[in-house]
Design a protein around this motif. Structure first.
Motif, PDB file in Angstrom:
ATOM      1  N   ALA A 101     -21.232  43.000 -29.135  1.00 34.60           N
ATOM      2  CA  ALA A 101     -20.833  42.200 -27.966  1.00 34.60           C
ATOM      3  C   ALA A 101     -21.754  40.984 -27.825  1.00 34.60           C
ATOM      4  CB  ALA A 101     -20.881  43.055 -26.711  1.00 34.60           C
ATOM      5  N   LEU A 102     -23.056  41.177 -28.058  1.00 39.30           N
ATOM      6  CA  LEU A 102     -24.011  40.057 -27.950  1.00 39.30           C
ATOM      7  C   LEU A 102     -23.724  39.003 -29.027  1.00 39.30           C
ATOM      8  CD1 LEU A 102     -27.213  42.131 -27.133  1.00 39.30           C
ATOM      9  CD2 LEU A 102     -26.191  40.407 -25.647  1.00 39.30           C
ATOM     10  N   GLU A 103     -23.397  39.469 -30.231  1.00 43.24           N
ATOM     11  CA  GLU A 103     -23.059  38.532 -31.322  1.00 43.24           C
ATOM     12  C   GLU A 103     -21.811  37.713 -30.960  1.00 43.24           C
ATOM     13  OE1 GLU A 103     -24.316  41.602 -34.817  1.00 43.24           O
ATOM     14  OE2 GLU A 103     -22.415  40.541 -35.105  1.00 43.24           O
ATOM     15  N   ILE A 104     -20.799  38.414 -30.435  1.00 37.02           N
ATOM     16  CA  ILE A 104     -19.549  37.720 -30.069  1.00 37.02           C
ATOM     17  C   ILE A 104     -19.826  36.709 -28.959  1.00 37.02           C
ATOM     18  CG2 ILE A 104     -17.261  38.047 -29.009  1.00 37.02           C
ATOM     19  CD1 ILE A 104     -17.077  40.720 -30.475  1.00 37.02           C
ATOM     20  N   LYS A 105     -20.652  37.114 -27.994  1.00 39.69           N
ATOM     21  CA  LYS A 105     -20.976  36.214 -26.870  1.00 39.69           C
ATOM     22  C   LYS A 105     -21.571  34.899 -27.395  1.00 39.69           C
ATOM     23  CE  LYS A 105     -23.673  36.264 -22.546  1.00 39.69           C
ATOM     24  NZ  LYS A 105     -22.634  35.804 -21.634  1.00 39.69           N
ATOM     25  N   GLU A 106     -22.493  35.043 -28.346  1.00 39.28           N
ATOM     26  CA  GLU A 106     -23.147  33.854 -28.902  1.00 39.28           C
ATOM     27  C   GLU A 106     -22.121  32.943 -29.610  1.00 39.28           C
ATOM     28  OE1 GLU A 106     -26.904  35.002 -30.592  1.00 39.28           O
ATOM     29  OE2 GLU A 106     -26.815  33.190 -31.857  1.00 39.28           O
ATOM     30  N   GLU A 107     -21.229  33.584 -30.374  1.00 35.39           N
ATOM     31  CA  GLU A 107     -20.206  32.804 -31.098  1.00 35.39           C
ATOM     32  C   GLU A 107     -19.230  32.130 -30.133  1.00 35.39           C
ATOM     33  OE1 GLU A 107     -19.981  32.187 -34.365  1.00 35.39           O
ATOM     34  OE2 GLU A 107     -21.855  33.291 -34.673  1.00 35.39           O
ATOM     35  N   LEU A 108     -18.891  32.831 -29.064  1.00 38.68           N
ATOM     36  CA  LEU A 108     -17.969  32.243 -28.082  1.00 38.68           C
ATOM     37  C   LEU A 108     -18.615  31.034 -27.406  1.00 38.68           C
ATOM     38  CD1 LEU A 108     -16.422  35.470 -26.461  1.00 38.68           C
ATOM     39  CD2 LEU A 108     -15.168  33.743 -27.751  1.00 38.68           C
ATOM     40  N   THR A 146     -15.042  46.487 -27.347  1.00 37.22           N
ATOM     41  CA  THR A 146     -15.945  46.856 -28.454  1.00 37.22           C
ATOM     42  C   THR A 146     -16.068  48.377 -28.568  1.00 37.22           C
ATOM     43  OG1 THR A 146     -17.958  46.897 -27.120  1.00 37.22           O
ATOM     44  CG2 THR A 146     -17.318  44.759 -28.065  1.00 37.22           C
ATOM     45  N   ALA A 147     -15.317  49.107 -27.732  1.00 38.64           N
ATOM     46  CA  ALA A 147     -15.440  50.577 -27.719  1.00 38.64           C
ATOM     47  C   ALA A 147     -14.290  51.216 -28.505  1.00 38.64           C
ATOM     48  CB  ALA A 147     -15.491  51.053 -26.279  1.00 38.64           C
ATOM     49  N   CYS A 148     -13.754  52.318 -28.011  1.00 41.64           N
ATOM     50  CA  CYS A 148     -12.696  53.034 -28.738  1.00 41.64           C
ATOM     51  C   CYS A 148     -11.463  52.159 -28.951  1.00 41.64           C
ATOM     52  CB  CYS A 148     -12.309  54.275 -27.938  1.00 41.64           C
ATOM     53  SG  CYS A 148     -10.868  55.104 -28.617  1.00 41.64           S
ATOM     54  N   PRO A 149     -10.927  52.112 -30.178  1.00 34.52           N
ATOM     55  CA  PRO A 149      -9.755  51.256 -30.435  1.00 34.52           C
ATOM     56  C   PRO A 149      -8.523  51.653 -29.640  1.00 34.52           C
ATOM     57  CG  PRO A 149     -10.248  52.645 -32.341  1.00 34.52           C
ATOM     58  CD  PRO A 149     -11.388  52.796 -31.387  1.00 34.52           C
ATOM     59  N   ARG A 150      -8.513  52.893 -29.111  1.00 35.11           N
ATOM     60  CA  ARG A 150      -7.368  53.348 -28.316  1.00 35.11           C
ATOM     61  C   ARG A 150      -7.172  52.435 -27.090  1.00 35.11           C
ATOM     62  NH1 ARG A 150      -4.662  58.538 -27.791  1.00 35.11           N
ATOM     63  NH2 ARG A 150      -6.028  59.565 -29.242  1.00 35.11           N
ATOM     64  N   LYS A 198     -10.552  30.498 -21.456  1.00 41.84           N
ATOM     65  CA  LYS A 198     -11.866  29.934 -21.096  1.00 41.84           C
ATOM     66  C   LYS A 198     -12.889  31.047 -20.829  1.00 41.84           C
ATOM     67  CE  LYS A 198     -10.576  25.416 -20.084  1.00 41.84           C
ATOM     68  NZ  LYS A 198      -9.699  25.437 -21.258  1.00 41.84           N
ATOM     69  N   LYS A 199     -12.420  32.138 -20.157  1.00 43.99           N
ATOM     70  CA  LYS A 199     -13.393  33.162 -19.747  1.00 43.99           C
ATOM     71  C   LYS A 199     -13.073  34.525 -20.377  1.00 43.99           C
ATOM     72  CE  LYS A 199     -14.206  34.174 -15.237  1.00 43.99           C
ATOM     73  NZ  LYS A 199     -14.691  34.180 -13.907  1.00 43.99           N
ATOM     74  N   PHE A 200     -14.040  35.057 -21.134  1.00 48.03           N
ATOM     75  CA  PHE A 200     -13.856  36.319 -21.860  1.00 48.03           C
ATOM     76  C   PHE A 200     -14.680  37.437 -21.202  1.00 48.03           C
ATOM     77  CE2 PHE A 200     -11.870  35.297 -26.065  1.00 48.03           C
ATOM     78  CZ  PHE A 200     -11.617  33.960 -25.799  1.00 48.03           C
ATOM     79  N   GLY A 201     -14.093  38.613 -21.094  1.00 46.18           N
ATOM     80  CA  GLY A 201     -14.830  39.799 -20.641  1.00 46.18           C
ATOM     81  C   GLY A 201     -15.056  40.707 -21.833  1.00 46.18           C
ATOM     82  N   LEU A 202     -16.321  40.916 -22.191  1.00 47.96           N
ATOM     83  CA  LEU A 202     -16.627  41.749 -23.366  1.00 47.96           C
ATOM     84  C   LEU A 202     -16.930  43.171 -22.887  1.00 47.96           C
ATOM     85  CD1 LEU A 202     -18.922  39.202 -25.275  1.00 47.96           C
ATOM     86  CD2 LEU A 202     -16.421  39.318 -25.178  1.00 47.96           C
ATOM     87  N   LEU A 203     -16.121  44.117 -23.302  1.00 43.06           N
ATOM     88  CA  LEU A 203     -16.181  45.485 -22.772  1.00 43.06           C
ATOM     89  C   LEU A 203     -17.039  46.378 -23.665  1.00 43.06           C
ATOM     90  CD1 LEU A 203     -12.376  45.848 -21.909  1.00 43.06           C
ATOM     91  CD2 LEU A 203     -14.220  44.896 -20.491  1.00 43.06           C
ATOM     92  N   VAL A 204     -18.099  46.931 -23.072  1.00 42.41           N
ATOM     93  CA  VAL A 204     -19.023  47.791 -23.836  1.00 42.41           C
ATOM     94  C   VAL A 204     -19.094  49.152 -23.140  1.00 42.41           C
ATOM     95  CG1 VAL A 204     -21.420  48.085 -24.605  1.00 42.41           C
ATOM     96  CG2 VAL A 204     -20.384  45.804 -24.604  1.00 42.41           C
ATOM     97  N   SER A 205     -18.953  50.217 -23.910  1.00 44.08           N
ATOM     98  CA  SER A 205     -19.055  51.570 -23.346  1.00 44.08           C
ATOM     99  C   SER A 205     -20.443  52.138 -23.619  1.00 44.08           C
ATOM    100  CB  SER A 205     -18.005  52.481 -23.983  1.00 44.08           C
ATOM    101  OG  SER A 205     -18.274  53.830 -23.666  1.00 44.08           O
ATOM    102  N   LEU A 265     -23.154  47.340 -28.081  1.00 41.83           N
ATOM    103  CA  LEU A 265     -23.688  46.167 -27.371  1.00 41.83           C
ATOM    104  C   LEU A 265     -24.104  45.071 -28.348  1.00 41.83           C
ATOM    105  CD1 LEU A 265     -24.630  44.782 -24.779  1.00 41.83           C
ATOM    106  CD2 LEU A 265     -26.788  46.017 -24.951  1.00 41.83           C
ATOM    107  N   LYS A 266     -24.637  45.495 -29.500  1.00 38.59           N
ATOM    108  CA  LYS A 266     -25.093  44.529 -30.499  1.00 38.59           C
ATOM    109  C   LYS A 266     -23.940  43.578 -30.879  1.00 38.59           C
ATOM    110  CE  LYS A 266     -27.509  44.574 -34.895  1.00 38.59           C
ATOM    111  NZ  LYS A 266     -26.709  44.736 -36.072  1.00 38.59           N
TER     112      LYS A 266
END
Ligand code: SF4
Length: 331
Positions: free
Chosen positions: A254-261, A292-296, A236-243, A251-252
């Motif tokens: 993350a904003l797109e994903i937020k809208e889709e979610l 949304t940052a480093c894949p590591r 239900k609740k997603f945390g979108l991580l931006v560095s 951030l761009k």
């Protein structure tokens, strides 16, 4: 042993007439900071300052901070240039590992034997920047023994070079190869290569003279990633991580994903930080994180978070922009 020609660097600093020189090191090189700072100060008369936080890539360039501190030059050790448009003059010192002929020969011989045994005649090869010299040797030796060696060059990367977030140099070659060879230490890049191209990966480590494969590691990881995606479909609740690191800031997206979610009636919060650390998110009731940052972060550090961490592409499966088969080839 890492090779850095400090005297050559000092000459360049003198030529640029720099008075305050900021320096950035990856963790493994920070022990050399004192020696380098002393020699630069002695040979150039400039003062040096050292950023204490570790940097894992040139994505984490401290150009803005160095400029604000009044530095007139930034020395970034351990990585090649990645983002360009630096806010102040920057020298990248790639720090290559010195070639130990004995060890590299031993490792190549071992690799040749394994390839012959597995009837593999054509490989695509990739390496981290510290091992590019070794990679040339591996490539030449394999070719001399009749193996086909494919290599390429990605944008902003040297020939053979891969980054954990950029395997573009191998894209065309990997398809034509029967297996992949990673030259370097650690397993992160090799796992990334295996996931990206779904091929068997041999890891040739010039420092230890060893050769390994990923074995079942990749299959186990794929199964775990798929279970995270399934879990996220009901979350239900997603945390979108931006560095905020210049080469990681997304951030761009993350904003797109937020809208889709939101269209899927899922709540999301965008969290901004320089370093994405699990302790920042304790007690916030997040069901799933999207990195949304480093894949590591999603591959290496995921177990330290109190909820699954998805990559952007994995979240795109949740919001039905991609299918699992687009990400992972399931045997
Ligand atoms: S893999 Fe991560 S640390 Fe390395 S360059 Fe890419 S974003 Fe930076």
């Amino acid at each position: 042993m890492i090779e850095i020609n400090i005297s050559k660097l000092a000459e360049e600093i003198k030529k640029r007439k720099a008075k305050l020189v900021a320096m950035q090191f990856p963790d493994g090189l920070k022990t050399k900071a004192e020696e380098i700072a002393d020699q630069i100060e002695k040979e150039t008369g400039a003062k040096t300052i050292v950023f204490a936080e570790p940097c894992f890539g040139a994505c984490d360039l401290k150009d803005r901070e160095a400029k604000e501190l009044g530095a007139d030059l930034l020395l970034h050790f351990g990585h090649s240039a990645l983002i360009g448009n630096e806010k102040l003059p920057t020298i990248y010192i790639e720090a290559k590992y010195r070639v130990n002929k004995e060890k590299i020969k031993k490792a190549i011989k071992k690799l040749e034997e394994i390839l012959k045994k597995e009837r593999i005649q054509r490989v695509a090869i990739g390496a981290t920047v510290q091992y590019l010299e070794h990679t040339k040797i591996v490539s030449e030796e394999l070719e001399k023994k009749g193996f086909g060696v494919l290599s390429g060059k990605g944008e902003m990367l040297a020939s053979y070079q891969v980054l954990g977030c950029n395997y573009s140099g191998m894209e065309k070659q990997a398809d034509k190869a029967q297996a992949l060879v990673f030259v370097g230490d650690g397993r992160f890049h090799a796992i990334g290569m295996g996931l990206e191209f779904n091929k068997k990966v041999f890891i040739i480590n010039p420092s230890s003279g060893t050769v390994n494969t990923l074995g079942l590691e990749k299959e186990k990881l794929v199964r775990k990633r798929i279970s995270f995606i399934e879990h996220a479909k009901d979350a239900k609740k997603f945390g979108l991580l931006v560095s905020t690191k210049p080469g990681q800031q997304n951030l761009k997206k993350a904003l797109e994903i937020k809208e889709e979610l939101e269209k899927k009636e899922k709540k999301s919060i965008i969290f901004i930080s320089e370093n994405i650390l699990p302790e920042h998110y304790i007690g916030l009731g997040i069901d799933v994180f999207v990195n949304t940052a480093c894949p590591r972060i999603a591959l290496d550090d995921e177990s330290k978070f109190n909820a699954p961490v998805l990559s952007i592409e994995e979240c795109e499966v949740v919001i039905e922009k991609k299918k699992i088969e687009d990400l992972f080839i399931l045997d």
